[in-house]
Design an enzyme around this catalytic site. Structure first.
Site, mmCIF file in Angstrom:
data_model
loop_
_atom_site.group_PDB
_atom_site.id
_atom_site.type_symbol
_atom_site.label_atom_id
_atom_site.label_comp_id
_atom_site.label_asym_id
_atom_site.label_seq_id
_atom_site.Cartn_x
_atom_site.Cartn_y
_atom_site.Cartn_z
ATOM 1 C CE1 TYR A 10 -14.212 40.372 82.077
ATOM 2 C CE2 TYR A 10 -15.001 38.111 82.332
ATOM 3 C CZ TYR A 10 -15.254 39.460 82.198
ATOM 4 O OH TYR A 10 -16.545 39.923 82.189
ATOM 5 N N GLY A 11 -8.726 37.140 79.540
ATOM 6 C CA GLY A 11 -7.304 36.868 79.379
ATOM 7 C C GLY A 11 -6.495 38.145 79.394
ATOM 8 C CD1 TRP A 12 -2.826 37.778 81.596
ATOM 9 C CD2 TRP A 12 -1.244 36.927 80.250
ATOM 10 N NE1 TRP A 12 -2.106 36.887 82.324
ATOM 11 C CE2 TRP A 12 -1.119 36.345 81.536
ATOM 12 C CE3 TRP A 12 -0.364 36.536 79.258
ATOM 13 C CZ2 TRP A 12 -0.145 35.399 81.832
ATOM 14 C CZ3 TRP A 12 0.612 35.590 79.551
ATOM 15 C CH2 TRP A 12 0.713 35.033 80.821
ATOM 16 C CB ALA A 70 9.357 43.166 66.076
ATOM 17 C CG ASP A 71 7.975 41.171 71.533
ATOM 18 O OD1 ASP A 71 7.420 40.092 71.779
ATOM 19 O OD2 ASP A 71 7.340 42.220 71.330
ATOM 20 C CD GLU A 108 5.718 47.688 74.356
ATOM 21 O OE1 GLU A 108 5.401 47.213 75.454
ATOM 22 O OE2 GLU A 108 5.237 47.281 73.274
ATOM 23 C CG HIS A 109 10.265 45.431 72.944
ATOM 24 N ND1 HIS A 109 9.216 45.009 72.141
ATOM 25 C CD2 HIS A 109 9.869 45.200 74.206
ATOM 26 C CE1 HIS A 109 8.243 44.539 72.902
ATOM 27 N NE2 HIS A 109 8.612 44.647 74.164
ATOM 28 C CD GLU A 128 6.271 44.291 77.264
ATOM 29 O OE1 GLU A 128 5.370 43.668 77.855
ATOM 30 O OE2 GLU A 128 6.725 43.941 76.140
#
Length: 849
Positions: free
Chosen positions: A440-442, A692-693, A724-725, A746
């Site tokens: 149950y990780g992120w 990309a991050d 995102e980003h 994000e």
């Protein structure tokens, strides 16, 4: 058939005992098979199921057979003069006792190159020496009471200085201008017989004669014409060609036709092709669903061929495939952690039942069933995505997919722990579905559509998820944003206190095109548009099927010039798995063109060109591929419609589905705009547009991209929008009456400081900006998160910026600071409480205004 089989068997046995054998010479391995797929004709055929072409199709399960007389022949046109070294005849039980192999330059004067007396059937491998364009088997005496029958007729040799012409499988008439002597009514125009759609037709008035013609646009060498008659068919007709549309040459005269589908080998040149009906078979007029015209290609640079094999990176299997689990495991071992690698793979599972399989999917790996319905392909086992490669963190399980099959999980619940760009489409899960990784990780997904999950779906640690037009047996929980439209069994909206936003139906949807098998023939099913949909689209499957030979099957090494030539010719595109560098923009200009990718096929524009432009036309389908920005800045990676586009496409919109955009990560990438939608009525169904991050070539200016999605068209709908980003606005919406259902965002991690993102006195560009000029806009289930790792002191003014007007409405909106790395002052405009602290607690608004 029983009597024939017995008689032939007895005759064959006698022949084996008493007749001499034609000794096969040594194989001439260096010589090419010149006959396969060429135009073949014959003196006669036993019936419609045994045509001449079946002897040169490379399939030993199909055959040509003649009428039951001695003087019969089969010939193949190699397209140009060649040096012939060997002929191989694979006889069915009805074989020749005596025959000749002959060659000709003009199919009129023939020269013998080999005579066989006392043949015994089976396979005859004959060394010959001669030159000619045409090669034929001339039967002299049969060995059985039946005719002559060949599984395969193969001619080997060396092409001449002119490459032999090929009768292309592509339809040179599709989408070209058409006219007719008359039409039955406005709903049956001439163009309907050339639109590639077997559900539309031309029909004439009820009189003889009548004609239908098409303008190919330039003079072509015509080699075959296919007719697909509706019930009102022509009994007698002529197939004709013309250089000017005035003077006609008859290529083929047909009498006593029986309707249905029929193909006619012809030979002639012309710009115009005409079907001239001289006698109807019914009291009605003439009616054709489709007419296809095939032309030759050769050393003069003829048309691009459609169809063919699926390339080196498509793995087609069936339940009897040896070491099947090993095949899955080998690809997974290579792809499990290859986040920015070049490997691309597609598993295609033929219909049937697969037992004890666990197909683990890594990066750029797709698995699909080849049935028309998901339940045609049954897996008693699992399709698994987990996060062991990343220590139980599933937030980077990108770029993979599963589609069009049924799963009975080995322990009752399948695990699909994915992040963005990992669609789960047309799947029947006969059990439960766990969306979280082991432990149950992120997790940060995700998307389900057109799927049926009999048991309960457990998101557990998933931050957000969008589910469309499906059914679920239950849904256990959610973290921040769980949005549902048209989902039977979905939980009720509780956004004021929980994560759920539920709409009873999806206003407009059209499922993604997919490859399937119809018998042994590959086809692409193109689903129809649905309005106010709820639940899965299958097994009803409204839509149309396209033959694979209507597609240019793009394989690694293909050039942009060839791809554009195929499009200009009227072909669709099927990108097989691979990475394709483009030195010119792919231009999609024809209505209803399908551009479909397998195995996350990836397009990389080089030298600053845009990757793809779509004209302002009806019904283009873009699906299943990744556009990866090149090192030289592109203006716009994907543009749908030119600037100022204004045509109405509401009846047949362009759709963009599982099309993903990446700037950086695999290396430096630059683009001003990622996706610009100028056309009206476009439906964007599941996209991840990502600057990309992490990875290679990542930095505020190194992979600069100002805008993610820019919408200028009116009446555009997005469902499942992940962006995102970006350096400026992630989404900028200028068109009227736009709608978004589910948005995940994000902000750019690497904004160096507040000054770098301050504009018009506002700190931070909104994640989702609706232009001040817009009067009507509505959106549901929106979330923006900040993680300003370069400068955690940044306080972004708001996540969403919209004009305050009666027609602009937002529902279920939230902003979240991830661990206190930056904060939001408001949710929408200057409304909504600020985020604070490091506890990652959302600030929410149920409705704005």
């Amino acid at each position: 058939m029983g009597l024939r089989s017995l008689g032939v068997a007895l005759a064959s046995t006698a022949a084996l005992i008493t007749l001499p054998v034609v000794a096969p010479p040594p194989a001439l391995a260096a010589d090419a098979n010149l006959s396969q797929g060429r135009t073949a004709t014959s003196s006669s055929t036993e019936n419609a199921a045994t045509p001449a072409i079946a002897a040169v199709d490379g399939d030993t399960a199909t055959r040509w057979s003649s009428a039951a007389t001695d003087d019969q022949w089969l010939q193949v046109d190699l397209g140009a003069t060649a040096s012939i070294s060997q002929v191989v005849l694979n006889w069915e039980a009805a074989y020749a006792a005596d025959y000749k192999i002959q060659v000709s330059s003009d199919a009129r004067a023939w020269s013998d190159v080999r005579t066989v007396n006392g043949g015994d059937g089976g396979t005859d491998t004959l060394a010959v020496s001669g030159q000619g364009r045409y090669v034929r088997m001339q039967g002299i005496h049969r060995a059985t009471p039946w005719g002559y029958s060949l599984w395969e007729f193969q001619v080997f040799g060396t092409p001449g200085t002119t490459q032999p012409a090929t009768c292309s499988t592509a339809n040179s008439a599709q989408g070209k201008p058409a006219s007719a002597s008359s039409t039955e009514n406005a709903g049956t125009p001439a163009s309907a017989a050339f639109d590639g759609n077997d559900g539309t037709r031309w029909s004439s008035q009820a009189a003889d004669p009548q004609w239908l013609r098409v303008d190919l646009g330039s003079s072509q060498d015509i080699c075959k014409i296919d007719l697909n008659w509706e019930a009102a068919y022509g009994r007698d007709f002529q197939l004709q060609a013309s250089a000017d549309g005035q003077t006609w040459t008859t290529l083929k005269t047909v009498t006593g036709a029986t309707g249905g589908r029929a193909s006619y080998d012809v030979s002639g040149t012309g710009r115009y092709v005409r079907v001239l009906g001289t006698a109807r078979a019914t009291a009605w007029g003439y009616s054709l669903w489709e007419v296809a015209v095939h032309t030759t290609s050769g050393g003069t640079g003829g048309p691009v061929q459609g169809g063919g094999d699926l390339g080196p990176n498509v793995i087609v299997v069936d339940p009897s495939t040896p070491n099947l689990q090993q095949k899955f495991d080998q690809v997974f071992a290579q792809q499990e952690s290859a986040q920015f690698g070049s490997g691309r793979y597609q598993f295609l599972l033929k219909p049937g039942t697969y037992n004890g399989i666990n197909a683990q999917l890594g990066f750029y790996t797709s698995i699909s069933g080849l049935g028309l319905n998901p339940d045609d392909t049954q897996i008693n086992g699992d399709i698994t995505v987990d996060a062991g490669w990343f220590n139980g963190n599933a937030t980077q399980n990108f770029w993979r997919s599963a589609e069009n099959l049924a799963i009975t999980p080995s322990n009752g619940t399948d695990r699909w722990a994915v992040a963005q760009a990992a669609p789960f489409r047309r799947i029947h899960v006969k059990g439960g579905l766990n969306l979280a990784p082991n432990g149950y990780g992120w997790a940060s997904g995700g998307y389900i559509a057109d799927s049926k999950i009999d048991g309960t779906v457990g998101p557990y640690s998933q931050q957000q998820w969008y589910t469309r037009d499906s059914s679920v047996g239950g849904w256990t929980n959610g973290v921040w944003n769980m949005t549902f439209t048209g989902v039977q069994g979905a939980p009720a909206t509780n956004f004021d206190t929980g994560p759920y936003t539920t709409l009873d139906t999806t206003p407009i949807s059209r499922e993604k095109p997919f490859l399937y098998l119809d018998g042994n023939a590959y086809k692409v099913f193109v689903p129809a548009k649905r309005t106010n949909a709820r639940g899965v689209s299958w097994p009803a499957n409204a839509g149309t099927s396209l033959l694979l030979d209507q597609f240019y099957v793009v394989k690694p090494g293909a050039t942009a010039a060839t791809i554009n030539a195929a499009l200009a010719q009227g072909l669709n595109l099927l990108f097989t798995p691979g990475v394709y560098h483009l030195d010119q923009t792919i231009d999609v200009t024809r209505p209803d063109t399908v551009v479909l990718g397998l195995g996350l096929a990836t397009l990389v524009p080089d030298g600053g060109v845009d990757a793809m432009h779509v004209a302002d036309v009806d019904g283009v389908r873009l699906a299943g591929f990744l556009i990866d920005a090149g090192a030289t800045r592109s203006d716009t990676l994907l543009r749908i419609g030119p600037a100022g586009a204004a045509a109405d496409h509401s009846a047949n919109p362009t759709t963009m589905q599982d099309v993903f955009i990446r700037i950086g990560g695999a290396g430096p990438g630059l683009a001003t705009n990622s996706v610009v939608v100028n056309s009206d009525d476009v439906v964007v169904d599941h996209t991840w547009i990502w600057r990309a991050d992490h990875g290679e070539g990542v930095g505020w200016e190194t992979n600069r991209a100002d805008y993610g999605l820019v919408v200028n068209g009116d009446d555009v709908l997005t469902t499942g929008l992940f962006v995102e980003h970006f350096n400026k606005y992630d989404v900028l919406w200028n068109g009227e009456r736009g709608r978004t259902i589910f948005f995940q965002n994000e902000k750019a991690y690497d904004a160096p400081n507040a000054a770098a993102i301050t504009h018009d006195g506002i700190v931070g560009y909104a994640a989702y900006k609706v232009a001040d000029t817009v009067a009507v806009h509505e959106a549901w289930g929106l979330g923006s998160y900040c993680n300003y790792t370069s400068d955690p002191s940044i306080v972004q003014r708001h996540g969403f910026q919209v004009p305050v007007k009666p027609g602009v409405k937002l529902h279920s909106i939230q902003v979240i600071s991830l661990g206190g790395k930056g904060q939001y002052a408001h949710v929408v405009n200057d409304t909504g409480a600020p985020t604070s602290g490091t506890d990652t607690i959302p600030s929410k608004i149920t409705q704005f205004p």
